[in-house]
Scaffold this active site. Structure first.
Site, mmCIF file in Angstrom:
data_model
loop_
_atom_site.group_PDB
_atom_site.id
_atom_site.type_symbol
_atom_site.label_atom_id
_atom_site.label_comp_id
_atom_site.label_asym_id
_atom_site.label_seq_id
_atom_site.Cartn_x
_atom_site.Cartn_y
_atom_site.Cartn_z
ATOM 1 N N TYR A 198 7.394 44.056 37.792
ATOM 2 C CA TYR A 198 7.960 43.311 36.737
ATOM 3 C C TYR A 198 7.965 41.674 36.787
ATOM 4 O O TYR A 198 8.373 41.213 37.630
ATOM 5 C CB TYR A 198 9.453 43.633 36.342
ATOM 6 C CG TYR A 198 10.058 43.037 35.385
ATOM 7 C CD1 TYR A 198 9.505 43.075 33.877
ATOM 8 C CD2 TYR A 198 10.657 41.817 35.408
ATOM 9 C CE1 TYR A 198 10.139 42.261 33.059
ATOM 10 C CE2 TYR A 198 11.304 41.220 34.568
ATOM 11 C CZ TYR A 198 10.941 41.376 33.171
ATOM 12 O OH TYR A 198 11.513 40.489 32.361
ATOM 13 N N HIS A 255 15.002 44.345 35.846
ATOM 14 C CA HIS A 255 14.705 45.520 35.096
ATOM 15 C C HIS A 255 14.761 46.706 34.995
ATOM 16 O O HIS A 255 13.887 47.670 34.641
ATOM 17 C CB HIS A 255 13.077 45.020 34.749
ATOM 18 C CG HIS A 255 12.384 44.917 33.504
ATOM 19 N ND1 HIS A 255 11.360 45.837 33.040
ATOM 20 C CD2 HIS A 255 12.741 44.036 32.481
ATOM 21 C CE1 HIS A 255 11.290 45.340 31.846
ATOM 22 N NE2 HIS A 255 11.991 44.444 31.521
ATOM 23 N N GLU A 279 20.041 39.991 36.239
ATOM 24 C CA GLU A 279 19.954 40.786 34.922
ATOM 25 C C GLU A 279 19.606 42.307 35.214
ATOM 26 O O GLU A 279 18.530 42.528 35.915
ATOM 27 C CB GLU A 279 18.989 39.959 34.281
ATOM 28 C CG GLU A 279 18.269 40.318 32.864
ATOM 29 C CD GLU A 279 17.409 39.465 32.275
ATOM 30 O OE1 GLU A 279 17.201 38.368 32.581
ATOM 31 O OE2 GLU A 279 16.744 40.213 31.444
ATOM 32 N N GLU A 305 19.481 43.794 26.682
ATOM 33 C CA GLU A 305 18.212 43.547 25.880
ATOM 34 C C GLU A 305 17.745 44.905 25.296
ATOM 35 O O GLU A 305 16.833 44.863 24.451
ATOM 36 C CB GLU A 305 17.017 42.911 26.709
ATOM 37 C CG GLU A 305 16.652 43.720 27.673
ATOM 38 C CD GLU A 305 15.460 42.993 28.787
ATOM 39 O OE1 GLU A 305 15.973 41.897 29.226
ATOM 40 O OE2 GLU A 305 14.237 43.438 29.077
ATOM 41 N N ARG A 326 22.824 40.159 26.519
ATOM 42 C CA ARG A 326 21.642 39.746 26.572
ATOM 43 C C ARG A 326 20.947 40.422 25.169
ATOM 44 O O ARG A 326 19.647 40.664 25.294
ATOM 45 C CB ARG A 326 20.690 40.375 27.478
ATOM 46 C CG ARG A 326 20.968 39.570 29.180
ATOM 47 C CD ARG A 326 20.159 38.396 29.334
ATOM 48 N NE ARG A 326 18.929 38.644 29.354
ATOM 49 C CZ ARG A 326 17.920 37.962 29.245
ATOM 50 N NH1 ARG A 326 18.016 36.758 28.451
ATOM 51 N NH2 ARG A 326 16.621 38.384 29.112
ATOM 52 N N HIS A 355 18.273 37.540 24.437
ATOM 53 C CA HIS A 355 16.914 37.838 25.107
ATOM 54 C C HIS A 355 15.836 37.071 24.273
ATOM 55 O O HIS A 355 15.418 37.563 23.210
ATOM 56 C CB HIS A 355 16.574 39.469 25.019
ATOM 57 C CG HIS A 355 15.352 39.990 25.459
ATOM 58 N ND1 HIS A 355 14.649 41.030 24.661
ATOM 59 C CD2 HIS A 355 14.914 40.213 26.735
ATOM 60 C CE1 HIS A 355 13.757 41.242 25.431
ATOM 61 N NE2 HIS A 355 13.789 40.819 26.577
ATOM 62 N N GLU A 382 17.398 32.223 26.204
ATOM 63 C CA GLU A 382 15.824 32.482 26.871
ATOM 64 C C GLU A 382 14.814 32.139 25.790
ATOM 65 O O GLU A 382 14.653 32.405 24.541
ATOM 66 C CB GLU A 382 15.577 34.019 27.246
ATOM 67 C CG GLU A 382 14.481 34.170 27.846
ATOM 68 C CD GLU A 382 14.080 35.450 28.120
ATOM 69 O OE1 GLU A 382 12.974 35.862 28.732
ATOM 70 O OE2 GLU A 382 14.735 36.643 27.756
HETATM 71 CO CO CO Z 1 15.358 41.648 31.184
#
Ligand code: CO
Length: 446
Positions: A198, A255, A279, A305, A326, A355, A382
């Site tokens: 990722y 992730h 995160e 997110e 997020r 996000h 972000e």
């Molecule tokens: Co993320």
């Protein structure tokens, strides 16, 4: 990764609609009477031909000449489903309605399908919500952040990602970003022996395989084993704290690619490096493990997110299991939901970190900024994007980066227009997301 950061000069140099400022298209001194929604149009475009670069855009046109709004309903991985949801299942309920009644229309559309919520429905709702706020701002002659209470701050702290195949490569990337003014950097390193991961560069072999999958119209796949990754991460942070110092904020995105016990180990092992936040350390359903992590270490946690609704993350917030929310404006129901999420977080001291990757369009990035300007508990925004020429041809504006912060201009509404002709010249391209697989072919499941 290598695309340049957008700066103010380069964006203003664009020919796109720059000669038609929004204020000139609709006279805000007029108070429209009997304002009605006349059309809802959907445009799916991939301006830069990026793998996760299909954008689903919604235009709501009103009965007042020149008065319309744009929203972003992008849900990368389900773009065409969202477009159909909008055109076939939601738009008919808007025709003839007053676009100023955002709350009424939001509730109407939320309950309309009966089988409600989820990524497709909520992304479609998000696009409509943003377009309605855009219209309301234009009617008022004010940027949307003024309608949300005004600016709490003049600029928004932001970050960008440095991903590398080796620890040294990450260090180089972090240094380059710090030289450009970034105060916070997201750092991602490939696990030893891994050819992809990722937010890290893939090997040439994996890149070729990925391209071959795109050419055949099938999803590429990525090999993933979590244990080598869990072991290298503390080494990455030890190295970075030694080499780039302790003044820069460092964050990292797992992730959701580790098991619950690995997540506990990882959060504890990284505690001494004072992360800005860690995160997506686990899927949000693992509430029990989040609680264990909280009891065992002080590493700040960020999550949100993947949410496709306001109340999905309720217990993570009300049990104070996270430090940063997020949520993504294009998936949770737009500006209307995002400001509720921020209000819910405020008494817990949980800050926002909405996000903002390249797989949502500049319309969402602008909308995020309006909310981030206005909420008291803002943490960071972000904006991990380097737009290409295609995006610059389609969209009239974007947040601009300067010295570690982003800001937006003060035009009415969301302050962004879409060049529909340019968008239609750059249509949808099927580029499915990769499937993540263990070495024995098991799809990744934690
Ligand atoms: Co993320």
């Amino acid at each position: 990764m290598s695309a340049p950061v957008l700066d103010r000069r380069s964006f203003l140099a664009l020919p796109v609609l720059a000669t038609t400022p929004l204020a000139a298209q609709f006279d805000a001194n007029r108070t429209p009477k009997n304002l009605r929604i006349e059309a809802v149009d959907v445009v799916v475009t991939n301006p830069d031909e990026r793998p996760l670069g299909n954008y689903v855009l919604v235009k709501i046109t009103t009965s007042e000449p020149g008065l319309y709004g744009w929203g972003d309903a992008t849900c990368s991985g389900s773009e065409m489903a969202v477009a159909t949801m909008l055109e076939e299942h939601l738009a008919p309920a808007l025709i003839g309605r007053d676009p100023m009644q955002i709350g009424n229309l939001w509730q109407t559309l939320y309950h309309l399908p009966y089988y409600r919520s989820g990524s497709v429905h909520m992304s479609a709702m998000s696009g409509i919500d943003m377009a309605l706020w855009d219209i309301k701002g234009k009617v008022a002659g004010l940027p949307v952040y003024e309608l949300l209470g005004g600016k709490m701050r003049e600029r928004l702290l932001t970050y960008r990602s440095a991903g590398g195949a080796s620890i040294e490569e990450v260090e180089d990337g972090a240094r380059a970003l710090m030289e450009r003014g970034y105060k916070v950097v997201k750092v991602q390193v490939a696990a030893p022996g891994a050819e992809s991961g990722y937010a890290v560069p893939s090997s040439e072999r994996v890149q070729a395989e990925t391209q071959a999958a795109y050419d055949r119209g099938v999803p590429p796949s990525q090999l993933w084993e979590p244990e080598p990754y869990v072991r290298i991460l503390p080494k990455l942070f030890a190295h970075l704290r030694k080499t780039v110092g302790d003044q820069v904020g460092l964050l990292h995105d797992v992730h959701e690619r580790v098991t619950p016990s690995q997540a506990i180990r990882l959060a504890k092992a990284l505690e001494e490096y004072d992360l800005f936040y860690l995160e997506d350390v686990l899927r949000p359903e693992h509430l029990d493990t989040y609680a264990i992590i909280r009891q065992q270490c002080s590493t700040p946690l960020a999550m949100g997110e993947v949410y496709t609704g306001a109340w999905e993350g309720l217990q993570l917030i009300t049990d104070h299991l996270i430090d940063y929310a997020r949520h993504d404006i294009a998936h949770v129901g737009g500006i209307s939901t995002l400001r509720k999420v921020a209000a819910l977080c405020e008494p817990y001291g949980i800050e926002t970190a909405f996000h903002g990757p390249g797989n949502i369009s500049p319309v969402s990035h602008m909308a995020h900024c309006h909310v981030s300007y206005s909420v008291p508990n803002f943490g960071i925004q972000e904006f991990a994007v380097g737009w290409g020429d295609g995006v610059r041809a389609v969209f009239s504006a974007s947040p601009v980066f300067e010295d570690g912060y982003i800001s937006i201009h003060d035009m009415p509404g969301l302050g962004i227009d879409v060049n529909e002709d340019e968008a239609r010249k750059r249509p949808y391209k099927r580029r499915l997301r990769p499937t993540i697989r263990r070495a024995d072919d098991t799809p990744w499941a934690y």
